[in-house]
Each structure stands twice: as structure tokens, then as C-alpha cells.
Scaffold this motif. Structure first.
Motif, PDB file in Angstrom:
ATOM      1  N   SER A  12      15.924  15.920  74.362  1.00 44.75           N
ATOM      2  CA  SER A  12      15.806  14.454  74.524  1.00 44.75           C
ATOM      3  C   SER A  12      15.745  13.779  73.163  1.00 44.75           C
ATOM      4  N   LEU A  13      16.050  12.488  73.188  1.00 43.34           N
ATOM      5  CA  LEU A  13      16.028  11.687  71.958  1.00 43.34           C
ATOM      6  C   LEU A  13      14.668  11.795  71.261  1.00 43.34           C
ATOM      7  N   LEU A  14      14.696  12.124  69.973  1.00 42.26           N
ATOM      8  CA  LEU A  14      13.424  12.251  69.250  1.00 42.26           C
ATOM      9  C   LEU A  14      13.585  11.657  67.862  1.00 42.26           C
ATOM     10  N   GLY A  72      13.351   0.828  66.471  1.00 41.32           N
ATOM     11  CA  GLY A  72      13.809  -0.529  66.756  1.00 41.32           C
ATOM     12  C   GLY A  72      12.706  -1.425  67.283  1.00 41.32           C
ATOM     13  N   LYS A  73      11.657  -0.848  67.871  1.00 43.21           N
ATOM     14  CA  LYS A  73      10.629  -1.677  68.526  1.00 43.21           C
ATOM     15  C   LYS A  73       9.236  -1.451  67.939  1.00 43.21           C
ATOM     16  N   LEU A  74       9.195  -0.666  66.865  1.00 44.52           N
ATOM     17  CA  LEU A  74       7.896  -0.298  66.302  1.00 44.52           C
ATOM     18  C   LEU A  74       7.046  -1.518  65.938  1.00 44.52           C
ATOM     19  N   VAL A 126       8.314  -1.508  77.620  1.00 47.13           N
ATOM     20  CA  VAL A 126       9.320  -1.315  76.574  1.00 47.13           C
ATOM     21  C   VAL A 126      10.115  -0.049  76.845  1.00 47.13           C
ATOM     22  N   GLY A 127      11.381  -0.121  76.493  1.00 46.43           N
ATOM     23  CA  GLY A 127      12.267   1.037  76.670  1.00 46.43           C
ATOM     24  C   GLY A 127      13.369   0.940  75.642  1.00 46.43           C
ATOM     25  N   GLY A 128      14.530   1.506  75.981  1.00 47.45           N
ATOM     26  CA  GLY A 128      15.633   1.502  75.014  1.00 47.45           C
ATOM     27  C   GLY A 128      15.639   2.785  74.231  1.00 47.45           C
ATOM     28  N   SER A 129      16.517   2.817  73.244  1.00 50.30           N
ATOM     29  CA  SER A 129      16.773   4.111  72.621  1.00 50.30           C
ATOM     30  C   SER A 129      15.690   4.557  71.648  1.00 50.30           C
ATOM     31  N   ASN A 183      11.313  -5.359  77.621  1.00 54.40           N
ATOM     32  CA  ASN A 183      12.395  -5.230  76.646  1.00 54.40           C
ATOM     33  C   ASN A 183      12.812  -3.770  76.529  1.00 54.40           C
ATOM     34  N   GLY A 184      14.021  -3.479  76.964  1.00 49.03           N
ATOM     35  CA  GLY A 184      14.584  -2.126  76.807  1.00 49.03           C
ATOM     36  C   GLY A 184      14.701  -1.383  78.121  1.00 49.03           C
ATOM     37  N   PRO A 185      15.899  -0.848  78.408  1.00 51.97           N
ATOM     38  CA  PRO A 185      16.103  -0.126  79.682  1.00 51.97           C
ATOM     39  C   PRO A 185      15.300   1.173  79.761  1.00 51.97           C
ATOM     40  N   MET A 186      15.066   1.608  80.993  1.00 51.78           N
ATOM     41  CA  MET A 186      14.267   2.826  81.226  1.00 51.78           C
ATOM     42  C   MET A 186      15.096   4.106  81.049  1.00 51.78           C
ATOM     43  N   GLY A 187      16.416   3.936  80.978  1.00 52.57           N
ATOM     44  CA  GLY A 187      17.290   5.100  80.824  1.00 52.57           C
ATOM     45  C   GLY A 187      18.667   4.661  80.357  1.00 52.57           C
ATOM     46  N   VAL A 188      19.607   5.601  80.376  1.00 51.83           N
ATOM     47  CA  VAL A 188      20.971   5.284  79.938  1.00 51.83           C
ATOM     48  C   VAL A 188      21.660   4.539  81.095  1.00 51.83           C
ATOM     49  N   PHE A 189      21.341   3.268  81.218  1.00 46.59           N
ATOM     50  CA  PHE A 189      21.756   2.504  82.400  1.00 46.59           C
ATOM     51  C   PHE A 189      23.263   2.269  82.451  1.00 46.59           C
ATOM     52  N   GLU A 190      23.948   2.495  81.320  1.00 46.00           N
ATOM     53  CA  GLU A 190      25.411   2.301  81.301  1.00 46.00           C
ATOM     54  C   GLU A 190      26.096   3.330  82.210  1.00 46.00           C
ATOM     55  N   GLY A 212      16.270  14.222  78.621  1.00 48.69           N
ATOM     56  CA  GLY A 212      15.796  13.219  79.575  1.00 48.69           C
ATOM     57  C   GLY A 212      16.588  11.935  79.385  1.00 48.69           C
ATOM     58  N   LEU A 213      17.228  11.480  80.490  1.00 42.96           N
ATOM     59  CA  LEU A 213      18.118  10.324  80.355  1.00 42.96           C
ATOM     60  C   LEU A 213      17.711   9.141  81.226  1.00 42.96           C
ATOM     61  N   ASP A 214      16.666   9.328  82.022  1.00 38.05           N
ATOM     62  CA  ASP A 214      16.151   8.216  82.832  1.00 38.05           C
ATOM     63  C   ASP A 214      14.742   8.606  83.285  1.00 38.05           C
ATOM     64  N   ILE A 215      13.979   7.620  83.734  1.00 39.40           N
ATOM     65  CA  ILE A 215      12.683   7.967  84.327  1.00 39.40           C
ATOM     66  C   ILE A 215      12.960   8.481  85.742  1.00 39.40           C
ATOM     67  N   GLY A 255      12.477   4.854  78.758  1.00 38.33           N
ATOM     68  CA  GLY A 255      13.700   4.967  77.946  1.00 38.33           C
ATOM     69  C   GLY A 255      13.610   6.114  76.952  1.00 38.33           C
ATOM     70  N   GLY A 256      14.581   6.127  76.031  1.00 37.27           N
ATOM     71  CA  GLY A 256      14.641   7.209  75.051  1.00 37.27           C
ATOM     72  C   GLY A 256      13.418   7.234  74.155  1.00 37.27           C
ATOM     73  N   MET A 257      12.845   6.061  73.891  1.00 41.03           N
ATOM     74  CA  MET A 257      11.714   6.012  72.949  1.00 41.03           C
ATOM     75  C   MET A 257      10.467   6.716  73.480  1.00 41.03           C
TER      76      MET A 257
HETATM   77  P1  AMP Z   1      17.822  -0.569  72.507  1.00 42.83           P
HETATM   78  O1  AMP Z   1      19.005  -1.247  71.887  1.00 42.83           O
HETATM   79  O2  AMP Z   1      16.952   0.152  71.537  1.00 42.83           O
HETATM   80  O3  AMP Z   1      17.067  -1.451  73.464  1.00 42.83           O
HETATM   81  O4  AMP Z   1      18.419   0.616  73.368  1.00 42.83           O
HETATM   82  C1  AMP Z   1      19.260   0.431  74.469  1.00 42.83           C
HETATM   83  C2  AMP Z   1      19.960   1.729  74.703  1.00 42.83           C
HETATM   84  O5  AMP Z   1      18.997   2.739  74.966  1.00 42.83           O
HETATM   85  C3  AMP Z   1      20.896   1.724  75.885  1.00 42.83           C
HETATM   86  O6  AMP Z   1      22.214   1.792  75.396  1.00 42.83           O
HETATM   87  C4  AMP Z   1      20.506   2.975  76.655  1.00 42.83           C
HETATM   88  O7  AMP Z   1      21.637   3.749  77.032  1.00 42.83           O
HETATM   89  C5  AMP Z   1      19.678   3.742  75.651  1.00 42.83           C
HETATM   90  N1  AMP Z   1      18.721   4.658  76.298  1.00 42.83           N
HETATM   91  C6  AMP Z   1      17.796   4.365  77.206  1.00 42.83           C
HETATM   92  N2  AMP Z   1      17.156   5.470  77.612  1.00 42.83           N
HETATM   93  C7  AMP Z   1      17.674   6.495  76.926  1.00 42.83           C
HETATM   94  C8  AMP Z   1      17.420   7.908  76.911  1.00 42.83           C
HETATM   95  N3  AMP Z   1      16.501   8.459  77.691  1.00 42.83           N
HETATM   96  N4  AMP Z   1      18.173   8.655  76.067  1.00 42.83           N
HETATM   97  C9  AMP Z   1      19.104   8.095  75.293  1.00 42.83           C
HETATM   98  N5  AMP Z   1      19.383   6.781  75.262  1.00 42.83           N
HETATM   99  C10 AMP Z   1      18.679   5.991  76.068  1.00 42.83           C
END
Ligand code: AMP
Length: 399
Positions: A238-240, A202-204, A195-198, A318-325, A294-297, A221-223
Motif C-alpha cells: 500500500s501507499l506509504l 499533501g494534507k499534513l 480526510v483521504g486522498g493519496s 477532503n480526499g477520497p477514501m480510495g482510488v475512486f477513478e 489497499g485501494l479502498d476502505i 484513502g492512501g494516506m
Molecule cells: P489527493 O489529491 O491527495 O486528494 O488524492 C486524490 C487521489 O488519491 C485520487 O486520485 C485517488 O485515486 C488517490 N487515492 C485514494 N486512495 C488511495 C489508495 N488507497 N491508494 C492509492 N491512491 C489512492
């Protein structure tokens, strides 16, 4: 709970069928479709209806229009579908207006009519019964194949089911639910969830539901930073989610009790700002400097996660490991896509951002299943009944 009625359980022969599809595809500034996966996924149900001598009325939303506008028209979708199916598709000028009604009435067996964007009608997102009744007047049978919107009670998804006596789920919807059910009920082990994402928030619920079912859990990811904070790490900027630190701690403790192994990043890509110009460097998780986020692993986390996945028989991601955009923070997510794509496990990918990462990595064909609905697939994993699926239950085919 009774089983979902499948399109195969009903007598379709020569009927007029209203199919709710999910054609909400990404488009560029010139309205070119940049990913037509959702359109392709709808074809088996459409073909099945045509093969049964039906006429077919297709409906979908596209984007979030506040008013009727050519920018949100379904015309480009109809063109793409027509090309993919090598078949003419009639386009209505409206949703339930004069043009749609006339064309629906004159529709002959074997013909396809596409209605305009459902959200051009204000009642759609309000689950309006009057609108639902108008949809029902167009056809004899209702098929829901729009998995991506089944978690929303909208007129073409929920209210509409009250006005059709014969209704069922299409092949895509059935497939989505089958994969989620199998994942939760009979995963081949070891079962690893990634799991990853912001946000944790959202994923609790999904994490809580998955914890007793998985063998290992990778959090990126941010979580991940709320979990790292819960473990006493200094995470800089970092995102908290401060209010979820206790919850994160509880998940870590519960995992220990259950014997589930949790893996967090051991190094991260940090920068002062979340921009493509920012200077980026890799640091161990223990050494995130003040003023940096922290913006990526990092590469060491990538290697660790690859090891963790090596013996997996089932992987859910489910959920990216970082700000993949942003390209420089996309490496961790792309690596994860390659590791999962290379694995021999059954691999199930959540929709939305995770599906985008997989598409960008070129690994889409290597995955067992990529969901077409981000929010809906997450709700299934949370163990919820989707409002669009509930009315389709009956004594139909067992899933
Ligand atoms: P979600 O919708 O919760 O799956 O989150 C997806 C978003 O998480 C993407 O837009 C990513 O840019 C963002 N994201 C992933 N890793 C991080 C991070 N380390 N810090 C901030 N945003 C992140």
C-alpha cells in the motif's frame, strides 16, 4: 488583519468591470463541458454587475495550454454561460490583443465580453506586471471571483491588483472564505473532519491546523496507510510515505493529548495491481497480504465511519477514501458521500476530487457547501493567507 472588500462595498454604477472568474471546467474529447458548476457559481457576481448598469469583461484560464490552441479556447464556456444566463456574450479572439482591446473599448452597459484563455499569454502564470497593466487598461474596476486560483500568484490574480484603484471580491470568493472561516472559528460541535486522498504530505499542514479544532478525525484513502504503519501494521504494498511515519505518529500522540478521537480503516479492499481488471478482495487491516495494496476502505470501515458521523453537527470532507477513478475501488468514497449527504450536520466539501466523488454519488444537492477550489480551500484550512485575497483587504464589509 483588515477585512476583505466586498463587491457590495464599492460603487459599481455604470462602470466597466473586469471579473477574474474560474471557468476551468472539465471537458470531454469533443470539448463538451462535463461539469459546469464553476460556470454556474460565477453568475451571481456577473448579474449583480449587470444590474448595476455595468459592462462586464470576463476572464479565466482553462487547462494548461503550452501554446494558443482551439482545444483550450474559452468559446465553449462563453456558449454555456450564454445559455445559462439567456444572454448574448461577445467572444474576443485574444486576451489583450487587438480584438480584445477593440471589443472592450466598444463594450456598452449591460454587455458581456469574454476574453480568450488567460494562459494563452505567457506572462499570466509568471505574474507579469506588463500583462497585468494591459488587463487594467481594459476596465475601471477589478473583481476577483476566481477562488480556485487565489492560492496562485498569477498576473490576473495578484499583479493585476496593483493597477486597479478599485478592486473587490465577488460573491463566490466571499462565500468560499466565509465558509472556511466559520469552519475554523465557530464550528457547531461535534466537528468531524474526514480526510483521504493519496498522500499525508499533501494534507499534513491542514491536519496539524485542524487537530486542535476538531472533535473527531476520520482518515481514509492512501494516506491512512502511513498512519497504520506508524501504529505497527503490516501494510503490504500500500501507499506509504516512509519519511512521514514519525510525523503520523506525532499526530496520533497529539490527538490523544487533545482528546481528539482518530478513526482509521478497520478493513480494506486489496488487489495486486491498481487496475480495473485486478481481482479485489476485502481483508481486515491487520491481514493485508504481502504483494497486495489497499485501494479502498472496506465495508466494516464504512459502517464504523457512519457511526462516527452519526452525531456530527459539522463535517468537513477532503480526499477520497480510495482510488475512486476505478469503479471497483470507488465504493468506499461513494458510501462516504451518502453518509455525509444524509447527515443533518453542516457539511463542507473540499473541491477537486472530493467534489467529483460527491457529484458522482448524486449527493451534491444535499451538501451545505461544495468548494470550487481544491488547492485553494486546502490552503485556507491550513490557515494560510491566499496571494489573490491579500490585496483585496481594506476596510470593507466584515466577513
Ligand atoms: P489527493 O489529491 O491527495 O486528494 O488524492 C486524490 C487521489 O488519491 C485520487 O486520485 C485517488 O485515486 C488517490 N487515492 C485514494 N486512495 C488511495 C489508495 N488507497 N491508494 C492509492 N491512491 C489512492
Amino acid at each position: 488583519m483588515s477585512e476583505i472588500i466586498s463587491i457590495k462595498d464599492i460603487d459599481l454604477a455604470k462602470k466597466k468591470v473586469f471579473i477574474r472568474c474560474d471557468f476551468n471546467v472539465p471537458q470531454d474529447d469533443f470539448l463538451n463541458i462535463t461539469d459546469d458548476r464553476r460556470i454556474r457559481s460565477a453568475i451571481p457576481t456577473i448579474r449583480y454587475c449587470l444590474d448595476n448598469g455595468c459592462s462586464v469583461i470576463l476572464s479565466s484560464h482553462l487547462g494548461r495550454p503550452d501554446a494558443i490552441s482551439s482545444k483550450f479556447s474559452l468559446e465553449p464556456i462563453a456558449k454555456r454561460l450564454s445559455r445559462l444566463m439567456s444572454k448574448e456574450i461577445l467572444m474576443a479572439k485574444d486576451v489583450v490583443g487587438e480584438d480584445a482591446k477593440k471589443k472592450a473599448q466598444n463594450l456598452q452597459a449591460g454587455e458581456i465580453l469574454m476574453l480568450e484563455n488567460l494562459r494563452f499569454e505567457r506572462g499570466e502564470i509568471k505574474n507579469d506586471e506588463a500583462l497585468a497593466r494591459e488587463f487594467a487598461a481594459l476596465a475601471e474596476i477589478y473583481i476577483n471571483d476566481a477562488f480556485g486560483v487565489c492560492h496562485r500568484a498569477h498576473a490576473s490574480v495578484e499583479a493585476i491588483t496593483r493597477f486597479f484603484e478599485i478592486k473587490a471580491a465577488g460573491f463566490l470568493l466571499l462565500k468560499e472564505i466565509k465558509f472556511a472561516n466559520n469552519l475554523l472559528k465557530h464550528p457547531a460541535r461535534p466537528f468531524v473532519a474526514v480526510v483521504g486522498g493519496s498522500k499525508v504530505s499533501g494534507k499534513l499542514q491542514a491536519l496539524i491546523n485542524l487537530l486542535p479544532k476538531v472533535d473527531k478525525l476520520i482518515i481514509g484513502g492512501g494516506m491512512a496507510f502511513t498512519f497504520l504503519k506508524a501504529q505497527g501494521f503490516d501494510i503490504g504494498d500500500s501507499l506509504l510515505e516512509e519519511n512521514l511515519i514519525d510525523e503520523a505518529q506525532a499526530i496520533l500522540s497529539r490527538a490523544k493529548e487533545l482528546g481528539v478521537k482518530i478513526y482509521l480503516p478497520v478493513d480494506v479492499a486489496v488487489a495486486r495491481t491498481c487496475t480495473s481488471e485486478a481481482l479485489m478482495s476485502y481483508v481486515p487491516t491487520q491481514e493485508i497480504p504481502n504483494g497486495f495494496m489497499g485501494l479502498d476502505i472496506g465495508p466494516a470501515s464504512g459502517k464504523l465511519f457512519r457511526e462516527v458521523l452519526a452525531d456530527a453537527q459539522t463535517i468537513w470532507w477532503n480526499g477520497p477514501m480510495g482510488v475512486f477513478e476505478i469503479e471497483k475501488f470507488a465504493k468506499g468514497s461513494l458510501k462516504m458521500a451518502h453518509f455525509i449527504g444524509d447527515s443533518n450536520a453542516t457539511t463542507i466539501i473540499g473541491g477537486g476530487d472530493t467534489a467529483d466523488v460527491v457529484a458522482r454519488s448524486g449527493e451534491a444537492d444535499e451538501m451545505t457547501f461544495i468548494s470550487t477550489g481544491g488547492g485553494a480551500s486546502l490552503e485556507l484550512i491550513e490557515g494560510k493567507e491566499l496571494p489573490g485575497v491579500k490585496p483585496l483587504r481594506g476596510d470593507g464589509e466584515r466577513l
